[in-house]
Design a protein around this motif. Structure first.
Motif, PDB file in Angstrom:
ATOM      1  N   PHE A  53      -0.253   5.003  -0.730  1.00 12.06           N
ATOM      2  CA  PHE A  53      -1.159   5.150   0.418  1.00 12.06           C
ATOM      3  C   PHE A  53      -0.313   5.297   1.695  1.00 12.06           C
ATOM      4  N   MET A  91      -7.946   1.908  -2.146  1.00 10.87           N
ATOM      5  CA  MET A  91      -7.075   0.771  -1.771  1.00 10.87           C
ATOM      6  C   MET A  91      -7.696  -0.558  -2.180  1.00 10.87           C
ATOM      7  N   VAL A 113      -1.301   4.839   5.656  1.00 12.94           N
ATOM      8  CA  VAL A 113      -1.596   3.543   6.268  1.00 12.94           C
ATOM      9  C   VAL A 113      -0.588   3.217   7.361  1.00 12.94           C
ATOM     10  N   LEU A 160       0.837  -1.209   0.000  1.00 13.90           N
ATOM     11  CA  LEU A 160       0.000   0.000   0.000  1.00 13.90           C
ATOM     12  C   LEU A 160       0.870   1.257   0.000  1.00 13.90           C
ATOM     13  N   ARG A 219     -10.318   6.943   0.399  1.00 12.43           N
ATOM     14  CA  ARG A 219      -9.037   6.247   0.240  1.00 12.43           C
ATOM     15  C   ARG A 219      -9.190   4.730   0.376  1.00 12.43           C
TER      16      ARG A 219
END
Lengths: 84, 84
Positions: free
Chosen positions: A31, B61, A34, A26, B57
């Motif tokens: 992302f 993902m 995370v 991720l 988000r």
């Protein structure tokens, strides 16, 4: 028939390589927000019986087969199937 | 940090060999009241951001990595971590 969802997750103290790999993937995809990632199982069972019978039996199934209590925790939710 | 639980399950039309094997094993152990069994994944993510940012988000993902939308469905729950 009643639908039961059993959620099995690794205990906090157990390292989760699959979760770490997912977190890294991720991050590589952008992302960055995370933090920790943990991967568990969701087991959906269709069961016959009353809710209190089902509750007892699901605990028995978890102890006998579905959950490795040395490294895993579980919880479950009982939901009536619509139209019963 | 906000905790998000993503539940990934196989679409109804997809055969679930792991679920069938689990059902057979439960029957052999005497849990004859068990009907259909389906096995899915539960992915727990710690995330930074507001709830609406997080919602957007997490969908991204799931589309990018966490879910194979050809054969899987997903839903998720956002929960505040106590003490935040």
């Amino acid at each position: 028939m009643t639908k039961v969802q059993v959620f099995v997750s690794l205990r906090e103290s157990v390292v989760d390589p699959q979760g770490i790999a997912t977190k890294d993937a991720l991050h590589k995809l952008g992302f960055d927000e995370v933090g920790n990632v943990r991967i568990g199982k969701m087991i959906e069972l269709d069961l016959a019986g009353t809710n209190s019978e089902i509750e007892t039996r699901v605990h028995e199934m978890c102890n006998a087969l579905l959950v490795n209590k040395v490294i895993e925790n579980y919880r479950f939710e009982i939901e009536e199937v619509a139209g019963k």
